[in-house]
Structures are given as C-alpha cells and as structure tokens.
Design a protein around this motif. Structure first.
Motif, PDB file in Angstrom:
ATOM      1  N   THR A   1    -100.052  21.888  69.578  1.00 45.11           N
ATOM      2  CA  THR A   1    -100.583  20.534  69.570  1.00 45.11           C
ATOM      3  C   THR A   1    -102.057  20.511  69.895  1.00 45.11           C
ATOM      4  N   LYS A   2    -102.727  21.632  69.713  1.00 44.60           N
ATOM      5  CA  LYS A   2    -104.070  21.735  70.280  1.00 44.60           C
ATOM      6  C   LYS A   2    -105.058  20.736  69.676  1.00 44.60           C
ATOM      7  N   SER A   3    -104.870  20.392  68.419  1.00 45.18           N
ATOM      8  CA  SER A   3    -105.871  19.524  67.797  1.00 45.18           C
ATOM      9  C   SER A   3    -105.818  18.105  68.347  1.00 45.18           C
ATOM     10  N   THR A   4    -104.770  17.789  69.111  1.00 48.30           N
ATOM     11  CA  THR A   4    -104.617  16.410  69.562  1.00 48.30           C
ATOM     12  C   THR A   4    -105.320  16.132  70.880  1.00 48.30           C
ATOM     13  N   LEU A   5    -105.890  17.160  71.499  1.00 48.29           N
ATOM     14  CA  LEU A   5    -106.514  16.954  72.799  1.00 48.29           C
ATOM     15  C   LEU A   5    -107.664  15.960  72.698  1.00 48.29           C
ATOM     16  N   GLY A   6    -108.448  16.069  71.620  1.00 46.11           N
ATOM     17  CA  GLY A   6    -109.569  15.144  71.430  1.00 46.11           C
ATOM     18  C   GLY A   6    -109.079  13.719  71.328  1.00 46.11           C
ATOM     19  N   ILE A   7    -107.956  13.545  70.616  1.00 44.94           N
ATOM     20  CA  ILE A   7    -107.419  12.183  70.469  1.00 44.94           C
ATOM     21  C   ILE A   7    -106.991  11.641  71.820  1.00 44.94           C
ATOM     22  N   ALA A   8    -106.362  12.504  72.635  1.00 46.16           N
ATOM     23  CA  ALA A   8    -105.907  12.060  73.952  1.00 46.16           C
ATOM     24  C   ALA A   8    -107.092  11.608  74.782  1.00 46.16           C
ATOM     25  N   LEU A   9    -108.146  12.399  74.743  1.00 46.03           N
ATOM     26  CA  LEU A   9    -109.333  12.049  75.522  1.00 46.03           C
ATOM     27  C   LEU A   9    -109.929  10.745  75.005  1.00 46.03           C
ATOM     28  N   ALA A  10    -109.939  10.594  73.684  1.00 47.41           N
ATOM     29  CA  ALA A  10    -110.468   9.360  73.097  1.00 47.41           C
ATOM     30  C   ALA A  10    -109.652   8.167  73.572  1.00 47.41           C
ATOM     31  N   CYS A  11    -108.310   8.342  73.642  1.00 48.48           N
ATOM     32  CA  CYS A  11    -107.450   7.247  74.108  1.00 48.48           C
ATOM     33  C   CYS A  11    -107.821   6.846  75.528  1.00 48.48           C
ATOM     34  N   VAL A  12    -108.036   7.857  76.376  1.00 50.46           N
ATOM     35  CA  VAL A  12    -108.402   7.562  77.772  1.00 50.46           C
ATOM     36  C   VAL A  12    -109.685   6.754  77.812  1.00 50.46           C
ATOM     37  N   LEU A  13    -110.696   7.218  77.058  1.00 50.87           N
ATOM     38  CA  LEU A  13    -111.987   6.540  77.097  1.00 50.87           C
ATOM     39  C   LEU A  13    -111.889   5.119  76.545  1.00 50.87           C
ATOM     40  N   LEU A  14    -111.099   4.967  75.459  1.00 51.29           N
ATOM     41  CA  LEU A  14    -110.969   3.629  74.866  1.00 51.29           C
ATOM     42  C   LEU A  14    -110.275   2.681  75.837  1.00 51.29           C
ATOM     43  N   ALA A  15    -109.271   3.207  76.536  1.00 50.55           N
ATOM     44  CA  ALA A  15    -108.579   2.360  77.507  1.00 50.55           C
ATOM     45  C   ALA A  15    -109.532   1.952  78.621  1.00 50.55           C
ATOM     46  N   PHE A  16    -110.356   2.878  79.003  1.00 47.83           N
ATOM     47  CA  PHE A  16    -111.370   2.577  80.034  1.00 47.83           C
ATOM     48  C   PHE A  16    -112.282   1.451  79.536  1.00 47.83           C
ATOM     49  N   LEU A  17    -112.711   1.586  78.292  1.00 51.32           N
ATOM     50  CA  LEU A  17    -113.576   0.567  77.711  1.00 51.32           C
ATOM     51  C   LEU A  17    -112.864  -0.781  77.686  1.00 51.32           C
ATOM     52  N   THR A  18    -111.558  -0.766  77.382  1.00 50.17           N
ATOM     53  CA  THR A  18    -110.785  -2.012  77.391  1.00 50.17           C
ATOM     54  C   THR A  18    -110.875  -2.662  78.761  1.00 50.17           C
ATOM     55  N   MET A  19    -110.700  -1.840  79.799  1.00 51.23           N
ATOM     56  CA  MET A  19    -110.769  -2.399  81.154  1.00 51.23           C
ATOM     57  C   MET A  19    -112.117  -3.033  81.419  1.00 51.23           C
ATOM     58  N   ILE A  20    -113.178  -2.343  80.966  1.00 50.99           N
ATOM     59  CA  ILE A  20    -114.518  -2.851  81.264  1.00 50.99           C
ATOM     60  C   ILE A  20    -114.770  -4.176  80.569  1.00 50.99           C
ATOM     61  N   THR A  21    -114.302  -4.295  79.328  1.00 47.25           N
ATOM     62  CA  THR A  21    -114.684  -5.469  78.546  1.00 47.25           C
ATOM     63  C   THR A  21    -113.849  -6.697  78.860  1.00 47.25           C
ATOM     64  N   ARG A  22    -112.789  -6.558  79.624  1.00 44.64           N
ATOM     65  CA  ARG A  22    -111.945  -7.726  79.897  1.00 44.64           C
ATOM     66  C   ARG A  22    -112.380  -8.433  81.167  1.00 44.64           C
ATOM     67  N   SER A  23    -112.180  -9.765  81.152  1.00 46.89           N
ATOM     68  CA  SER A  23    -112.550 -10.504  82.356  1.00 46.89           C
ATOM     69  C   SER A  23    -111.330 -11.075  83.078  1.00 46.89           C
ATOM     70  N   LYS A  24    -110.173 -10.944  82.469  1.00 46.18           N
ATOM     71  CA  LYS A  24    -108.965 -11.452  83.128  1.00 46.18           C
ATOM     72  C   LYS A  24    -108.215 -10.282  83.781  1.00 46.18           C
ATOM     73  N   ALA A  25    -107.421 -10.623  84.777  1.00 43.88           N
ATOM     74  CA  ALA A  25    -106.793  -9.560  85.562  1.00 43.88           C
ATOM     75  C   ALA A  25    -105.699  -8.821  84.787  1.00 43.88           C
ATOM     76  N   VAL A  26    -104.834  -9.557  84.072  1.00 43.75           N
ATOM     77  CA  VAL A  26    -103.699  -8.907  83.427  1.00 43.75           C
ATOM     78  C   VAL A  26    -104.135  -7.906  82.355  1.00 43.75           C
TER      79      VAL A  26
ATOM     80  N   THR B   1     -99.130  16.501  77.619  1.00 38.12           N
ATOM     81  CA  THR B   1     -98.132  17.100  76.718  1.00 38.12           C
ATOM     82  C   THR B   1     -98.792  17.915  75.627  1.00 38.12           C
ATOM     83  N   SER B   2     -99.943  17.425  75.160  1.00 39.85           N
ATOM     84  CA  SER B   2    -100.544  18.126  74.032  1.00 39.85           C
ATOM     85  C   SER B   2    -101.242  19.414  74.458  1.00 39.85           C
ATOM     86  N   ALA B   3    -101.765  19.434  75.659  1.00 43.49           N
ATOM     87  CA  ALA B   3    -102.519  20.629  76.050  1.00 43.49           C
ATOM     88  C   ALA B   3    -101.645  21.661  76.740  1.00 43.49           C
ATOM     89  N   THR B   4    -100.684  21.228  77.525  1.00 46.60           N
ATOM     90  CA  THR B   4     -99.961  22.202  78.352  1.00 46.60           C
ATOM     91  C   THR B   4     -98.458  22.080  78.260  1.00 46.60           C
TER      92      THR B   4
END
Lengths: 220, 666
Positions: free
Chosen positions: A127-152, A170-173
C-alpha cells in the motif's frame, strides 16, 4: 494477478478518501458533513478489509470491525443526535471563499505527495503509494478545522483528521498494535463526549455555537 | 566495621523513612499530637542514623548504586563518596536538632495544617539527601527541583499574607533561573556521552567551554547559595518561613549549593584555572561585606540573620576561591588548608545559624514580635533560650573557643600564605582581600552584639513581653543539641579536621594532616608559624570566669541584692531610653552610606509629636532587578500579541508549524 488487484482496489479507495476530504472541506451543511464523515469511515473500513485479506494479517479484521462500529455507526449517530438536540441544522459558512479553499487544498495535496515520496519508496508494503494520500487527508482535515467558525464542524474536522492518521497507519505499517488501536478508539469516543458537553456549555453561555464568541475570553 | 555499601543502604533507608513519615502526615493532617510527638521525633532519630552512617562512610572508599527508578533506560545513579558523606553528615547532624525543635514548634491554627508541614518538611530533607547522593545529571536535577518546590511550600506555609506569597514567588523564580543555569552546565559537561557523572569526569573540555561551564555552575549554584547579585530572595524568604524551615534552609539548603559547586569544580571539571578562583574570591568578599553591612542596619531579627547568612556564604566562597587559586598553581597542601577552612565553615555555619534561627522562633512564639524595636529584656523571661542563643551568638561572632573562630582563623591562615603565589598581581591584591575578610568578620561581631543586646538584654520595650514564656522541653532539646555542637566543633578542631581530611584527600589528593601533632594543638602548616589550643583556651576562660564569680560572690559582696538601679539623675527610667536597633546600627549606616538606598524622615526639634522613620533598601534591586523585570514585561507584551483568542488562529499556528516541519524534514 491477485496482489495487483488488491492494491488497485486500495488505490481506488484512497482516491475516494481524498475526494471525500475535499468534499468535506467545501461542504456548507452540517448534516451533509456528518454523512460525508460516515462515508469516509466506510471507505476506511473497506480499505482495511482489503489490506487484511491480501496480507493475511488477522488483527486488521478486528480493527476494521472497530472502525466500522465507531466511525460509521456510533459517531455519526452521536453527531446526528447532537445537532438535533442543539437544533443546529443551519448552513455552515466558511471563513474564506470555497474556490480559494480548494486551491489551498490542492497545494496541500501536492506538498503532501512530495513529502511522502521518500518514505513511500522505502516502504515495502503493497500500500506504499497511498501514504501521500493519507498525509493529504490529514492536512485537508486540518484545513477544514481552520476554516470553520462553528463548533460542530470543527469537531468533525478533528475526527476526519484521525481518519487520515488511521489510514496512514494501515497503509504504511499494516496497522498499529491492537492495544494502541483500542486506545485511540477510546480516546476518540471520550473526546467526542467531552466536546459534546462543551457544546452545551458554549451554547448556554453565548446562546450560539459560533466560537468567535470565545475571543472574549482572552485576557486583556 | 560495616562496609560502604551498608552505609549507603542505611542512608537510603532513612530517606525512605522520612518519605513514609511525610505520607503519614498527609493521612492525619490535623492531628497535631501525632505529628509533633511521633513523626518529627522519629524523623530526628532517622537524621541521627543518617549522620552516623555518613560519618562511617567518610573514611571508606566510594560506593555506587543504580536505583531502578526514573524513566525507562534512564535510572537514577547514586554514589556515596567522602564529599557527599561529609555534607550528609552535616545534613543529618543539624536536621536532628531542627526536627526535635520542630516537634515543639508547630502549633494549631498557624498557616498550613501540621500534617502537611510534616510532609513538605520530610520531602525537603529527603530531597536534599538525595541531591547529595545523585551521581547523574538527571537524578540531580530531579532532586534539586523537588528540593526547591518542597521548600517553596514550606516558605509559603502562611500563604494568606500577600507579602509571604510575594517572597515565595521571588524565591521560586530565582531558584528556577539558577536551575536552568545548572542544567545548561551539565549539558556542556557531558560532552557527547551520557549524563552520568562518571562520564562527565572522563570528558576533556576545551578551555573555553570549561570556562563557560564553570560560569554557568557559579551562576546556578550561586543563585541557590545567595551569592551577591542573586541574593535578593534570601532576606525575603527566610523571614517568611516558619523558624525551623528558615533554619533548615539557611543551615543545609545553602550548603547543598556549595556542595554542587565543589562537585562541579573539583570532581567533574578536570582543570582549574587560576582566575576562576579570583572570580569566586571577589564574589565571596562582595557577598560577605554586603551581607554584614546590611545585617547591621536591619530592624527585623530574622532578616538580620538572613543577611548574616549571605555574609557567611561569602566566607565559604572566599575559602573556595583560595582553594582554586592554590590548586591551579600546584600548591596542594595550601589548597588543602583553604578547602578545610571552607568545609569547616560550612558545618559551623550550619550549627550556629540554625541555633540562632530556632532561638528567634522561640522568641517569636513567646512574644509574637519579630521587630527588634519591640523586644528586649528577654533574658529574664526566657533564660534557656537566651543562654543557648548566647552560645550561638558568640560562635557566629567568631570568638574562641567556639566553632566560628576556628574556621575564620584557618581561612586567615590560608590568606597569610598567598605571598608565595607565583603571580605578582595576586600577591599584591590578595592581602587587600584578607583585610576585607577581617573587616567583615569584625563587623559580624558588631552585628551579633546588636542582635543579642537588643533582643535579650536591657528592659522590655513592650508591656506584653512580661508574659513571655520560656521555650518548651522539645524546643530546648533542639537548641541544646545545636549549642553543644557549636562548643564541640570549637573545642575539638583536630578531630573535625580529621574528618574533613578524608574529603580533601579525595578531592585534592592531599590532606592537612593536622592530627599528626596530637589532639591538643591545631597546627595547620607548621608549629613555628601558628598553632591554636582551643581546649587550653576553654580551660583558661573557665578558670578566669570561675575566679571572677567566686570573688564577686564571696569577697566583694556576699549574696545578690535586688535594689533600684542607679538612675543617672532620671527618676523615671523607661524602656524607650535604651539604645534601639536603629540607633545601634546608625554608625554603620553613616560609614557605609553608599551601600544603601535610604529614605529618611527626620523630625524637627520643635515637633510636638516627633516621628522618626527610615527605610533602607538595596541598590541592586533598583539597578539590576527592576530593569530586568521591565524588559521581561515588555517582551511578554510582544509575545501576548500571539494570543488572539480565536481558535482558528491557534489552529493556524499549529498548521503552519506542521507544514514547516514537514518541509524541513524533507
């Protein structure tokens, strides 16, 4: 062609995961956001199952079951109940406009792929090629948190970040030790409960869930 | 004779006992009877056992132990060598007296409940013992910080008063600044190996880095010891703490800093440079003079003693500076002399300063007064405390045959040999330093006359002093133990130096060997130069005293008459006609005026209701500390701009950090 098929499926699921992350980044409605989160959980479950089947790692079946129970059933149910109780089915407004957010997201994905490249080359897993996608998901989720102004939505962003981390694991190890996974699952659940309590407290105090009210708490 | 291993085991057992006593205090926080009648006396017995074990370990080889505590792969290393054994001996012997005193001291309804006091107290002494045993930087820092924190809680035990909270904060702040410096010093010393002291001993640092490490150690340990520019916490924290705690801090905690400095200088660093010694010497002289001049103008008895602690730490540093100078020029036997004086003064100061602090505690309990202007005449009401305090006063003033004299005499002997130094400037400058030390020692006598005269002699300055009760049996026992120590250390210097010899032999490879000339005469270098026979001194003094007493009692006028005193033409003599603390200190205030920042309010001769007010403050506080505080405040304001109160901004900070780190890793 047993293994290539499995890795193709995993790649497909990874792409779906990334797509869902983008969808969450741009979704204005809380209700749809929760559904997207549940779908992300489902994609995660499927990918874990495929990895488990193709590598014969038995404990991954348990972790897939855990993911399914927690992220597809329990958490979305809790969130649904929460917004019904809090009576917040309004549209969410983003802080910066959607196209700009999307562009920033794309930059992040490129960055994530570049960062993950050396690690993926070292990893010997299917699954090695998916590590980049996983990292991208983390960063995008972080960005989601930053851009929202409501708690939920912020909390959903936080949970989505955990999804990305799990996928990276799962993809890396081939997954973490069972004890660690249980611990994280419990943490997520407890975190959800505590944040739920906070929601009620915030609303009681400010009559709204808009966290910009919290600025008043700053010491002058 | 048991081996060094069993001594270390016994010491660890005592430490464990202390921790258990502390825990027992937690479970019965308000049970004063249990705490004062069982826990503190048992702790004192433990302290005695610890002192005995340390004394036993002094003459033996070092012994190491690895405790299976601490972080994984980072266990606590302990080591008992003569240096730590000597300071453990000091800790145990003095703490035994203080604990017995404390058994009678803590009362109901004063600040922290007695059970919690018991916990902090025992954790404090246990952590000090462990600091002395630590053999790696990690264990050392953990115990060092435990010591700082537990003593902080002891200092602020009366935390409802804002000035005590302020004193505690100042103490904690300076303790932590010092701890950072010590940590950095260890960071330099360990080279590229691990953090055990064994590794640090083998590391050869470049001269520049060795100097930096020395500077950091001097700063860090100096902050704890109350060395000159870092002394400000001492006169605040000592009066704020309960008296047994002030005694413990002044007698033992300051000595752990001296221990740390000795450990780094002579054990961990492989070289000594002559000008390091000059630096220590100069700071020591500055501390000694400054401390004694300030203590002369104090009008609070515990502040007076706190400043006197700064002065005594100054003496100890002077001795250490001389040791470094002699050692760096290869004059080993003189270095041994200076180090002996240093260590001797450490244990002397521990004894007489704790005795005096405890005596002020008894006075405080009996009269509820700390200001010298409201005391007086207590020798009639509190004879036990007064006579025992007299021994401490004479000892600290450096009068033979008590212990203060011996160490100061040894120190001045060491100074007399500095003309042999192969460095012309040092040859000329060091005698000036000797003069300064002699001046400080003389002024210390002046200060002690003031302390004793104003508190115990004369007439009571307040009405309610007439009801003052003498100390209880426990308090008396503690005072007697310490006073006996002052006498024993003064009368038997040869035996004490025999004990110290094993430390100097361990650190410098050379001993004074004073015991070779018999127990009667103390001859540090050669009988032709100087020798001192304290026992003969004592006999002569006793004989003179006895002859005078007999003569007065039976020859001049038999029997004591109580009659109205000669009234000097004043028919009504009041207590206000006596010399006051301010009045006694006035000449010093005049002579050393540039030392102080004075604020005086003098009444005119025609004032019907004259009021005299004077406040003496420290220049350093205004020149050094307030500017530093202002700079810190300004920097904090800049940093506060980061705090926006918006969650998304905070998230942005961590997001940006994450991205930067990812790029950096790549």
């Amino acid at each position: 062609m047993h293994l290539p098929l499995a890795s193709q499926i995993i790649n497909l699921l990874a792409a779906i995961l990334l797509l869902l992350s983008f969808a969450m980044l741009t979704q204005r409605r809380i209700l749809s956001l929760i559904n997207l989160f549940a779908m992300q959980g489902l994609a995660l479950t499927l990918s874990t199952l495929v990895v488990a089947y193709s590598t014969g790692q038995h404990h991954l079946y348990y972790s897939a079951a855990l993911t399914f129970a927690l992220k597809v059933l329990i958490l979305p149910w809790v969130l649904h109940r929460l917004i019904r109780k809090l009576n917040v089915k309004w549209d969410v407004e983003t802080l910066i406009n959607i196209p700009a957010t999307m562009l920033v997201g794309i930059v992040l994905v490129i960055l994530a792929f570049n960062v993950a490249l050396p690690i993926s080359q070292l990893a010997g897993t299917i699954t090695k090629s998916t590590l980049g996608i996983a990292l991208a998901c983390v960063l995008l989720a972080f960005l989601t948190m930053i851009t929202r102004s409501k708690a939920v939505p912020q909390v959903i962003g936080f949970l989505a970040m955990e999804n990305g981390l799990f996928f990276a694991a799962t993809s890396a190890t081939y997954g973490m030790p069972m004890v660690v996974e249980f611990g994280i699952a419990l943490d997520v659940l407890v975190g959800m409960v505590i944040l739920g309590v906070f929601f009620f407290q915030i609303r009681e105090r400010f009559d709204s869930l808009d966290i910009s009210h919290l600025e008043k708490l700053k010491e002058e | 004779m048991p081996g060094p291993g069993s001594a270390l085991t016994l010491i660890l057992g005592v430490i464990l006992l202390w921790l258990l006593l502390g825990l027992a205090g937690v479970f019965f926080p308000r049970n004063l009877h249990l705490v004062s009648r069982v826990l503190f006396p048992v702790g004192a017995l433990g302290a005695l056992a610890l002192a005995a074990a340390a004394l036993n370990a002094l003459g033996q080889s070092t012994h190491s132990l690895i405790l299976p505590l601490g972080l994984p792969d980072l266990p606590f290393h302990l080591r008992l060598d003569p240096l730590s054994a000597f300071f453990l001996l000091l800790l145990g012997a003095v703490t035994a007296g203080i604990s017995v005193f404390a058994a009678g001291y803590f009362r109901k309804g004063e600040g922290t409940p007695p059970g919690l006091q018991c916990l902090y107290y025992h954790v404090f002494i246990a952590s000090m013992a462990l600091v002395l045993l630590a053999d790696d930087a990690y264990a050392f820092m953990v115990f060092w910080e435990t010591m700082a924190l537990s003593s902080y809680f002891l200092v602020t035990s009366d935390h409802t008063k804002p000035e005590i909270r302020r004193a505690g904060f100042l103490y904690l702040l300076i303790a932590h600044v010092g701890a950072i410096s010590i940590l950095l010093c260890f960071g330099l010393l360990h080279g590229s190996g691990d953090y055990t002291f064994d590794n640090m001993r083998s590391v050869q640092l470049a001269p520049f880095w060795a100097t930096v490490a020395f500077g950091l150690a001097l700063f860090g340990f100096g902050a704890k010891a109350g060395m000159l520019p870092l002394h400000v916490w001492l006169p605040e924290a000592h009066p704020a703490a309960p008296s047994p705690v002030s005694a413990l801090m002044s007698a033992v905690m300051l000595k752990t800093a001296i221990y740390g400095l000795l450990r780094v200088l002579f054990d961990l660093l492989h070289v000594q440079v002559w000008w390091w010694g000059v630096a220590i010497l100069v700071l020591g002289i500055a501390s000694a003079l400054y401390g004694v001049v300030f203590s002369a103008v104090q009008s609070d008895m515990k502040r007076l003693l706190a400043y006197s602690s700064i002065e005594n730490i100054g003496f100890i540093l002077v001795g250490m500076g001389l040791t470094v100078i002699f050692q760096s020029y290869g004059m080993h036997s003189l270095a041994a002399l200076a180090l002996t004086a240093t260590l001797y003064h450490c244990i002397n100061h521990a004894y007489f300063k704790s005795l005096l602090f405890l005596a002020t505690g008894s006075v405080l309990h009996a009269t509820h007064e700390r200001a010298l202007g409201k005391l007086g005449g207590l020798i009639h009401r509190m004879p036990w405390v007064a006579w025992l305090a007299l021994i401490g006063t004479l000892a600290i003033a450096g009068l033979p045959p008590l212990n203060g004299f011996v160490s100061e005499w040894l120190l001045l002997q060491a100074f007399l040999f500095t003309p042999n130094l192969p460095h012309p400037y040092l040859n000329m400058l060091v005698p000036v330093a000797a003069a300064a030390v002699a001046l400080a020692a003389a002024l210390a006598g002046y200060v002690m006359v003031k302390f004793y005269g104003v508190v115990f002699l004369g007439q009571p300055r307040e009405e309610h002093l007439a009801e003052a009760k003498d100390a209880g049996i426990w308090e008396r026992a503690g005072l007697i133990w310490l006073a006996a120590g002052c006498i024993a250390l003064g009368v038997a210097p040869v035996a004490v130096i025999g004990v110290i010899d094993s430390v100097t032999g361990h650190l410098l490879g050379r001993t004074l060997g004073a015991s070779a000339t018999g127990w009667m005469f103390l001859t540090p270098i050669s009988a032709g130069r100087a020798s001192y026979a304290p026992f003969l001194f004592l006999l002569v003094i006793l004989a003179v005293w006895l002859a005078t007493w007999l003569a007065v009692r039976y020859y001049y006028h038999a029997g004591v008459r109580r009659a109205p005193p000669w009234d000097c033409g004043f028919p009504a003599q009041t207590a206000r006609m006596q010399d006051s603390a301010e009045g006694f200190g006035q000449p010093i205030r005049q002579v050393f005026e540039p030392f102080f920042r004075m604020n005086r309010e003098l009444p005119t001769p025609f004032d019907a209701a004259p009021r005299y007010r004077v406040s003496v403050e420290d220049h350093l506080w205004y020149w050094l500390y307030l500017p530093l505080a202002k700079v810190t405040d300004a920097l904090t304001r800049v940093v506060t701009r980061l705090q926006r109160g918006r969650i998304s901004v905070y998230l942005m900070y961590s997001f940006a950090t994450l991205l930067v780190l990812l790029l950096f890793v790549q």
